[in-house]
Design a protein around this motif. Sequence first.
Motif, mmCIF file in Angstrom:
data_model
loop_
_atom_site.group_PDB
_atom_site.id
_atom_site.type_symbol
_atom_site.label_atom_id
_atom_site.label_comp_id
_atom_site.label_asym_id
_atom_site.label_seq_id
_atom_site.Cartn_x
_atom_site.Cartn_y
_atom_site.Cartn_z
ATOM 1 N N LEU A 1 -5.138 -8.841 -17.046
ATOM 2 C CA LEU A 1 -6.424 -8.184 -16.863
ATOM 3 C C LEU A 1 -6.253 -6.721 -16.475
ATOM 4 O O LEU A 1 -5.274 -6.349 -15.811
ATOM 5 N N GLY A 2 -7.233 -5.923 -16.845
ATOM 6 C CA GLY A 2 -7.216 -4.525 -16.451
ATOM 7 C C GLY A 2 -7.238 -4.356 -14.942
ATOM 8 O O GLY A 2 -6.631 -3.422 -14.397
ATOM 9 N N GLY A 3 -7.941 -5.251 -14.259
ATOM 10 C CA GLY A 3 -8.016 -5.186 -12.804
ATOM 11 C C GLY A 3 -6.657 -5.348 -12.142
ATOM 12 O O GLY A 3 -6.402 -4.781 -11.072
ATOM 13 N N GLU A 4 -5.770 -6.119 -12.770
ATOM 14 C CA GLU A 4 -4.422 -6.300 -12.216
ATOM 15 C C GLU A 4 -3.632 -4.996 -12.277
ATOM 16 O O GLU A 4 -2.869 -4.680 -11.357
ATOM 17 N N VAL A 5 -3.800 -4.248 -13.357
ATOM 18 C CA VAL A 5 -3.131 -2.954 -13.478
ATOM 19 C C VAL A 5 -3.615 -2.021 -12.377
ATOM 20 O O VAL A 5 -2.829 -1.354 -11.696
ATOM 21 N N THR A 6 -4.923 -1.994 -12.159
ATOM 22 C CA THR A 6 -5.507 -1.140 -11.125
ATOM 23 C C THR A 6 -5.029 -1.539 -9.736
ATOM 24 O O THR A 6 -4.670 -0.685 -8.918
ATOM 25 N N LEU A 7 -5.003 -2.852 -9.471
ATOM 26 C CA LEU A 7 -4.596 -3.339 -8.150
ATOM 27 C C LEU A 7 -3.145 -2.959 -7.844
ATOM 28 O O LEU A 7 -2.844 -2.459 -6.757
ATOM 29 N N ILE A 8 -2.254 -3.198 -8.794
ATOM 30 C CA ILE A 8 -0.841 -2.869 -8.573
ATOM 31 C C ILE A 8 -0.669 -1.375 -8.353
ATOM 32 O O ILE A 8 0.096 -0.935 -7.486
ATOM 33 N N SER A 9 -1.404 -0.577 -9.114
ATOM 34 C CA SER A 9 -1.323 0.870 -8.967
ATOM 35 C C SER A 9 -1.835 1.314 -7.603
ATOM 36 O O SER A 9 -1.233 2.152 -6.933
ATOM 37 N N GLN A 10 -2.953 0.741 -7.148
ATOM 38 C CA GLN A 10 -3.536 1.115 -5.861
ATOM 39 C C GLN A 10 -2.652 0.702 -4.688
ATOM 40 O O GLN A 10 -2.614 1.389 -3.663
ATOM 41 N N LEU A 11 -1.945 -0.418 -4.838
ATOM 42 C CA LEU A 11 -1.088 -0.898 -3.759
ATOM 43 C C LEU A 11 0.230 -0.138 -3.673
ATOM 44 O O LEU A 11 0.973 -0.276 -2.702
#
Length: 357
Positions: free
Chosen positions: A164-174
């Motif tokens: 999911l796109g949200g997983e890419v965002t989450l990993i980047s934010q963390l």
Amino acid sequence: MPTGGIKVAVSIILFLVIFFVVVISHEFGHFILAKKNGIRVVEFFVGMGPSLFSFQKGDTKYSLKLFPIGGACMFEGEDGLAAEKGEMSEKAFPNAPVWARFATIFAGPLFNFLLAYLMALILVSVCGITTSEVQAVNEGSKAEEAGLRAGDVLTKMNGKRIHLGGEVTLISQLNTKGESLTVTYRRDGQENTVVIDPAYDETTGRYYMGIVAGGYLKCNVPQTFQYAFYTMKFYAEATIQSLKMLVTGQLSRDDVSGPVGLVKVVDEVYDSAKAYGAIEVLLNMINIALLLSVNLGIMNLLPLPALDGGRLVFLLVEAIRGKPIPPEKEGMVHLAGMVALMLLMVLVFFNDITKFF
């Protein structure tokens, strides 16, 4: 009633509906497994504090309590007091086999995950999903240097499979320290792996790879079941990461919300969605309920006294050693945990008040 008052009233009602759905699902899990295993449920209640109303049906009293901060399924003899007095019937909780008791306690969080999956099915079937396909690569970015381009589909980040796109965002934010990211992507049926060193942005105070990820996919029936699971899994991972950040101090108390804060969140989401119609409001409320259901399931599995996870630990110890922990000792541990939990709820409540009012 003024327009503002109507909006607040609607938000409170929406919050209460979400609260009842999520909590009743959890307690129903305990309830149905208790009945299946021949355990008597003394009281099934939603909320805490004094009862607003109640009724008796069979062996069980059903109650609605004043404060929307939880609920419980009370089993005969689970507090250990009846055992000491020799007043338990054969349907008492301690008289059931250890694995029957384990299943009964575990069923609460399990039903939260089942509810979350059902809600994810609804959202994915109606709205589709945001994929991990790269939509754009910023010129001069680290991602461009690594060779990524629009149309690539990210399949792994740091060895973790993503969908999911949200997983890419989450990993980047963390990635708050700007550590290198090992990214695997699919292009023309071939998978390639590159290492990207995110660049720091002074304006936002974050590290960025320099991509925009998030293609749209309208799922067919098999994909709906598949991506509903991925969606629920993503919410669970985000919840676990938030807990880790809270424990390590990366999140502050202002990032924690109780009932008042949740009403505020519901109010903001309702205010944003209402212009698009009732269906949009409903879908957004389902999304909030999905997140809360996953949160409740995970929180209750934490191995802490008074929570389901703490009770499961005692049952595992009993299964291993072949005899239960003395009821009075277990009761003292859970009582201390309950007091601590109530104090935490009070602190969160006052934190919400000072934060929003």
